[in-house]
Design a protein around this motif. Sequence first.
Motif, PDB file in Angstrom:
ATOM      1  N   MET A 189       0.825  -1.197   0.000  1.00  0.00           N
ATOM      2  CA  MET A 189       0.000   0.000   0.000  1.00  0.00           C
ATOM      3  C   MET A 189       0.874   1.267   0.000  1.00  0.00           C
ATOM      4  N   GLU A 190       1.897   1.287   0.841  1.00  0.00           N
ATOM      5  CA  GLU A 190       2.777   2.442   0.937  1.00  0.00           C
ATOM      6  C   GLU A 190       3.495   2.663  -0.396  1.00  0.00           C
ATOM      7  N   HIS A 191       3.945   1.583  -1.009  1.00  0.00           N
ATOM      8  CA  HIS A 191       4.619   1.671  -2.301  1.00  0.00           C
ATOM      9  C   HIS A 191       3.699   2.291  -3.346  1.00  0.00           C
ATOM     10  N   THR A 192       2.442   1.916  -3.350  1.00  0.00           N
ATOM     11  CA  THR A 192       1.472   2.429  -4.318  1.00  0.00           C
ATOM     12  C   THR A 192       1.266   3.932  -4.145  1.00  0.00           C
ATOM     13  N   ILE A 193       1.176   4.385  -2.900  1.00  0.00           N
ATOM     14  CA  ILE A 193       0.988   5.814  -2.635  1.00  0.00           C
ATOM     15  C   ILE A 193       2.195   6.600  -3.155  1.00  0.00           C
ATOM     16  N   TYR A 194       3.387   6.122  -2.824  1.00  0.00           N
ATOM     17  CA  TYR A 194       4.589   6.808  -3.285  1.00  0.00           C
ATOM     18  C   TYR A 194       4.691   6.793  -4.809  1.00  0.00           C
ATOM     19  N   PHE A 195       4.398   5.640  -5.407  1.00  0.00           N
ATOM     20  CA  PHE A 195       4.522   5.497  -6.848  1.00  0.00           C
ATOM     21  C   PHE A 195       3.589   6.454  -7.583  1.00  0.00           C
ATOM     22  N   TYR A 196       2.313   6.473  -7.228  1.00  0.00           N
ATOM     23  CA  TYR A 196       1.360   7.335  -7.924  1.00  0.00           C
ATOM     24  C   TYR A 196       1.591   8.814  -7.622  1.00  0.00           C
ATOM     25  N   SER A 197       2.045   9.116  -6.436  1.00  0.00           N
ATOM     26  CA  SER A 197       2.378  10.496  -6.109  1.00  0.00           C
ATOM     27  C   SER A 197       3.537  10.967  -6.985  1.00  0.00           C
ATOM     28  N   ALA A 198       4.581  10.156  -7.100  1.00  0.00           N
ATOM     29  CA  ALA A 198       5.726  10.502  -7.951  1.00  0.00           C
ATOM     30  C   ALA A 198       5.311  10.595  -9.415  1.00  0.00           C
ATOM     31  N   LEU A 199       4.500   9.651  -9.867  1.00  0.00           N
ATOM     32  CA  LEU A 199       4.063   9.622 -11.258  1.00  0.00           C
ATOM     33  C   LEU A 199       3.264  10.877 -11.608  1.00  0.00           C
ATOM     34  N   VAL A 200       2.269  11.209 -10.800  1.00  0.00           N
ATOM     35  CA  VAL A 200       1.415  12.364 -11.077  1.00  0.00           C
ATOM     36  C   VAL A 200       2.217  13.669 -10.947  1.00  0.00           C
ATOM     37  N   GLY A 201       2.954  13.818  -9.850  1.00  0.00           N
ATOM     38  CA  GLY A 201       3.718  15.048  -9.632  1.00  0.00           C
ATOM     39  C   GLY A 201       4.750  15.292 -10.717  1.00  0.00           C
ATOM     40  N   CYS A 202       5.549  14.283 -11.023  1.00  0.00           N
ATOM     41  CA  CYS A 202       6.608  14.440 -12.032  1.00  0.00           C
ATOM     42  C   CYS A 202       6.024  14.632 -13.426  1.00  0.00           C
ATOM     43  N   THR A 203       4.904  13.969 -13.730  1.00  0.00           N
ATOM     44  CA  THR A 203       4.261  14.137 -15.030  1.00  0.00           C
ATOM     45  C   THR A 203       3.787  15.563 -15.219  1.00  0.00           C
ATOM     46  N   PHE A 204       3.113  16.126 -14.214  1.00  0.00           N
ATOM     47  CA  PHE A 204       2.626  17.497 -14.333  1.00  0.00           C
ATOM     48  C   PHE A 204       3.771  18.510 -14.380  1.00  0.00           C
ATOM     49  N   VAL A 205       4.813  18.298 -13.601  1.00  0.00           N
ATOM     50  CA  VAL A 205       5.966  19.201 -13.660  1.00  0.00           C
ATOM     51  C   VAL A 205       6.608  19.128 -15.040  1.00  0.00           C
ATOM     52  N   GLY A 206       6.767  17.915 -15.564  1.00  0.00           N
ATOM     53  CA  GLY A 206       7.337  17.745 -16.895  1.00  0.00           C
ATOM     54  C   GLY A 206       6.485  18.389 -17.976  1.00  0.00           C
ATOM     55  N   LEU A 207       5.172  18.232 -17.895  1.00  0.00           N
ATOM     56  CA  LEU A 207       4.270  18.856 -18.868  1.00  0.00           C
ATOM     57  C   LEU A 207       4.351  20.377 -18.798  1.00  0.00           C
ATOM     58  N   GLN A 208       4.413  20.915 -17.592  1.00  0.00           N
ATOM     59  CA  GLN A 208       4.515  22.368 -17.447  1.00  0.00           C
ATOM     60  C   GLN A 208       5.806  22.891 -18.072  1.00  0.00           C
ATOM     61  N   VAL A 209       6.902  22.180 -17.846  1.00  0.00           N
ATOM     62  CA  VAL A 209       8.182  22.607 -18.412  1.00  0.00           C
ATOM     63  C   VAL A 209       8.128  22.564 -19.936  1.00  0.00           C
ATOM     64  N   VAL A 210       7.618  21.471 -20.498  1.00  0.00           N
ATOM     65  CA  VAL A 210       7.539  21.337 -21.955  1.00  0.00           C
ATOM     66  C   VAL A 210       6.628  22.405 -22.543  1.00  0.00           C
ATOM     67  N   MET A 211       5.487  22.655 -21.896  1.00  0.00           N
ATOM     68  CA  MET A 211       4.554  23.658 -22.415  1.00  0.00           C
ATOM     69  C   MET A 211       5.149  25.061 -22.342  1.00  0.00           C
ATOM     70  N   GLN A 212       5.915  25.350 -21.308  1.00  0.00           N
ATOM     71  CA  GLN A 212       6.543  26.658 -21.215  1.00  0.00           C
ATOM     72  C   GLN A 212       7.677  26.813 -22.221  1.00  0.00           C
ATOM     73  N   VAL A 213       8.400  25.724 -22.496  1.00  0.00           N
ATOM     74  CA  VAL A 213       9.464  25.782 -23.498  1.00  0.00           C
ATOM     75  C   VAL A 213       8.884  26.122 -24.859  1.00  0.00           C
ATOM     76  N   PHE A 214       7.719  25.575 -25.176  1.00  0.00           N
ATOM     77  CA  PHE A 214       7.093  25.831 -26.467  1.00  0.00           C
ATOM     78  C   PHE A 214       6.160  27.038 -26.438  1.00  0.00           C
ATOM     79  N   GLY A 215       6.108  27.765 -25.324  1.00  0.00           N
ATOM     80  CA  GLY A 215       5.374  29.028 -25.258  1.00  0.00           C
ATOM     81  C   GLY A 215       3.893  28.932 -24.987  1.00  0.00           C
ATOM     82  N   PHE A 216       3.403  27.785 -24.545  1.00  0.00           N
ATOM     83  CA  PHE A 216       1.970  27.671 -24.292  1.00  0.00           C
ATOM     84  C   PHE A 216       1.533  28.382 -23.026  1.00  0.00           C
ATOM     85  N   PHE A 217       2.349  28.357 -21.982  1.00  0.00           N
ATOM     86  CA  PHE A 217       1.967  28.959 -20.709  1.00  0.00           C
ATOM     87  C   PHE A 217       3.035  29.917 -20.220  1.00  0.00           C
ATOM     88  N   ASP A 218       3.358  30.921 -21.033  1.00  0.00           N
ATOM     89  CA  ASP A 218       4.353  31.907 -20.618  1.00  0.00           C
ATOM     90  C   ASP A 218       3.859  32.773 -19.470  1.00  0.00           C
TER      91      ASP A 218
END
Length: 192
Positions: free
Chosen positions: A1-30
């Motif tokens: 159970m603990e592993h699942t919480i950590y895994f999904y937290s890392a997956l969601v957090g890192c995915t959104f941070v990565g998407l924000q960085v990519v979108m800002q690089v391409f000028g979508f959310f300046d």
Amino acid sequence: MEHTIYFYSALVGCTFVGLQVVMQVFGFFDDVEVGDTDVDMDTDVHTDTGEDPGHDSSVFFGILSFKALCAFAGIFGLTGLLMLRGESPMEVRVLAACTAGIAAMFGVAWMMRGLSRLHSSGTVQISNAAGLNGTVYLKVPGNNGGIGKVTIDIQGRSMECAAVTDGDEIATGARVKVVSVDGGETLKVIPL
């Protein structure tokens, strides 16, 4: 159970941070920050004292911005997953993951606040020309008898400005000094 919480937290957090960085690089959310007070970086709201009330009064909301919360989730999850490999008790793992996540959240909030302070309007203030030297582009008629043009570097930009003089006519190519700024954008100059 603990592993699942950590895994999904890392997956969601890192995915959104990565998407924000990519979108800002391409000028979508300046200029847009979801959940933050900096909706439009191009608006300059300043008081007479030169302070920006929008940034100083929203420290709490700056910490709880979407980017900061995503950073918390990603670092919390990654730290938790790393701590699972060790022999430490669950309480230590959770405490370490929470501490790392909170540190990441404050770190991102601090960096975003620092980046927002780097913003400048880019508008040249003609009043900053007083005391600077320039070159006459079009002769400046003497005794305020008309308007000439001078080329001057203001705030790192070469500009052509209207100019007048109280003295004798100043010929094209002559070096001048700006004494004052009259009428909003007309420079009063004297020969050097």
